[in-house]
Design a protein around this motif. Sequence first.
Motif, PDB file in Angstrom:
ATOM      1  N   GLU A 131       0.832  -1.211   0.000  1.00  0.00           N
ATOM      2  CA  GLU A 131       0.000   0.000   0.000  1.00  0.00           C
ATOM      3  C   GLU A 131       0.859   1.251   0.000  1.00  0.00           C
ATOM      4  N   TRP A 132       1.897   1.223   0.821  1.00  0.00           N
ATOM      5  CA  TRP A 132       2.805   2.365   0.898  1.00  0.00           C
ATOM      6  C   TRP A 132       3.451   2.619  -0.458  1.00  0.00           C
ATOM      7  N   LEU A 133       3.952   1.560  -1.099  1.00  0.00           N
ATOM      8  CA  LEU A 133       4.614   1.723  -2.389  1.00  0.00           C
ATOM      9  C   LEU A 133       3.657   2.305  -3.430  1.00  0.00           C
ATOM     10  N   GLU A 134       2.413   1.863  -3.410  1.00  0.00           N
ATOM     11  CA  GLU A 134       1.437   2.409  -4.352  1.00  0.00           C
ATOM     12  C   GLU A 134       1.207   3.893  -4.084  1.00  0.00           C
ATOM     13  N   ALA A 135       1.130   4.260  -2.811  1.00  0.00           N
ATOM     14  CA  ALA A 135       0.848   5.651  -2.452  1.00  0.00           C
ATOM     15  C   ALA A 135       1.968   6.590  -2.891  1.00  0.00           C
ATOM     16  N   VAL A 136       3.222   6.120  -2.851  1.00  0.00           N
ATOM     17  CA  VAL A 136       4.346   6.977  -3.241  1.00  0.00           C
ATOM     18  C   VAL A 136       4.802   6.681  -4.665  1.00  0.00           C
ATOM     19  N   HIS A 137       3.958   5.966  -5.413  1.00  0.00           N
ATOM     20  CA  HIS A 137       4.227   5.666  -6.819  1.00  0.00           C
ATOM     21  C   HIS A 137       5.526   4.887  -6.999  1.00  0.00           C
ATOM     22  N   TYR A 138       5.836   4.054  -6.001  1.00  0.00           N
ATOM     23  CA  TYR A 138       7.019   3.187  -6.011  1.00  0.00           C
ATOM     24  C   TYR A 138       8.332   3.986  -6.051  1.00  0.00           C
ATOM     25  N   HIS A 139       8.240   5.274  -5.813  1.00  0.00           N
ATOM     26  CA  HIS A 139       9.435   6.117  -5.882  1.00  0.00           C
ATOM     27  C   HIS A 139       9.949   6.386  -4.474  1.00  0.00           C
ATOM     28  N   CYS A 140      10.651   5.417  -3.930  1.00  0.00           N
ATOM     29  CA  CYS A 140      11.256   5.551  -2.619  1.00  0.00           C
ATOM     30  C   CYS A 140      12.311   4.468  -2.499  1.00  0.00           C
ATOM     31  N   ASP A 141      13.046   4.463  -1.401  1.00  0.00           N
ATOM     32  CA  ASP A 141      14.006   3.392  -1.163  1.00  0.00           C
ATOM     33  C   ASP A 141      13.257   2.212  -0.564  1.00  0.00           C
ATOM     34  N   HIS A 142      13.028   1.198  -1.373  1.00  0.00           N
ATOM     35  CA  HIS A 142      12.210   0.069  -0.949  1.00  0.00           C
ATOM     36  C   HIS A 142      12.861  -0.697   0.200  1.00  0.00           C
TER      37      HIS A 142
END
Length: 540
Positions: A131-142
Amino acid sequence: MELTRRSFVRNATLGTVGSAALVGSAAAYAKDGTAESTAKDDGAREGVVAEGAKGADETVEADVVVIGAGPGGISCATRLAELGAKVALVEKTDVIGGTGLYASGNCYISLNSEYQTSQGLVADIPAFYKEWLEAVHYHCDHEVLGTYLRTCGRVVDWLRGYGFEFYLKDVPATNGLSGNEYRISQPPRDSGVREAAYGAMIDVVTAAGGMVSFNTTAQELIVDADNRVKGARCVRSDGTTADFIGRAVVIGTGGYAANREMVDELCKVPLLGRDPVQNNGECAKAAWAAGARKPWNLGILCCDTLYPIDADYNSTMGGVQMLGNVMNDLGKSQLHVNPQGRRFHSEDAFCWVPTYGGTNAIEYDQPYLYVICGQATIDAAMAMEKSTLDQAALDAAIEAGIAYTGATVTELAEAAGMSADVLETTVKEYNEACAKGEDATFYKDAAYLVPIEEGPFYAIRMAPTPFGTCGDVSVDARCRVRAEEGDDVVPGLYAVGTECVGVMHNDYYWALGQTVGWAHTSGVLSAEDIAGNVLGLAVR
């Protein structure tokens, strides 16, 4: 009671680290808001001092130097001390706790802590991660994100061992984010619990031979010939300087929210001064000088929901604020327009991610928006249980230039300085969508399509509430500061808390309940990596 130098020093054990560190009054600051440096020019690049360079009045040695005694720094220093390290904790004020003493609300994501599981509350970490990845459009340090979500529950239980209490604030789940399986609240800031817990943690640091240097501002990082960070050159409030030397340095100074010059340069909108901060960005600049990588989203702010503001961007709590509280149905039912009077987003998007709408305004270069409503909405707001809005509060908002009113939409636009043609068209189209029960432009939920038909009409100027910066350096999952190029790190340099929280976000700060929780968790993560991989201590 605040944990100050005065209340702390009577139980402090300085060991062999250095005895001249506990000093008096507040630091002197230059015109730009940063502490004035008395360090001599060593010919090194600004913000970095070569190891062994002359200029300091004293040298203080420890295993690890931690800069900043806020939640991240305290957690790092305490966990290091538990594992057998001697820590020099450098704090620019005479108070332990930093903004952790002031942060309010649900400030902890706590997945599957014993505190929650013992009450039958089990979080689905993989689902929350997705859910988090979807919210930030997968643009973060996974990797950082995954490490955080796996560790935060353990850290909450660890904090409870020091008397840090929590409670469940019963709020309806919003995509899992607000539910008690995921997010918990910290003790009230006026309860004394935070100060007592931080005091118990500092006792562990000093019992292990460490120390706290109050009223001491780190200004430059000390590096050796291989560019490994070995310490920090600091200035005390009495003008003397000291080099704090260790085998690793941890930056936990809270970003640059108190440095107006940096905020104006890097951020799109001003900060709303909700909590007292003294984070002037000295260590951000020093880290950059030492080769630290700036995050791709440098300038990201920690945004909350909407607050009323005046023309000088001063925020107001209470009263008409409730019309911008889009976590409730009344707030989601309003009409939002930009300063020209044009609608630009779906107002009920806040019920998914409360920071979205405000940040969307920022990204479209709208530093504020107007909430438009009619008299029926004002009456409904005043009639709500525990309402903070009454006629006196409304009149005060109008007098302060926060709210505007007009007998017609045209008069309202003229009062607020909007285009009358634009606002009239916006209200007409919005009312037509409400009549159809369908928002064909922004797809707002029909349940919140409430027409604006009866005057007088009102426009309340509101803004997203950025109350802190969210990252000035990039870190890996071990909280090591990444270097400017490649996959390298700056050897010896770590960052915790607000300095690096942005690595888990996109162009806006997403997850409510992360600020102080991340600070404590990153402090523990950095401490355990330093203990095991730098000092060679057993991590248990």
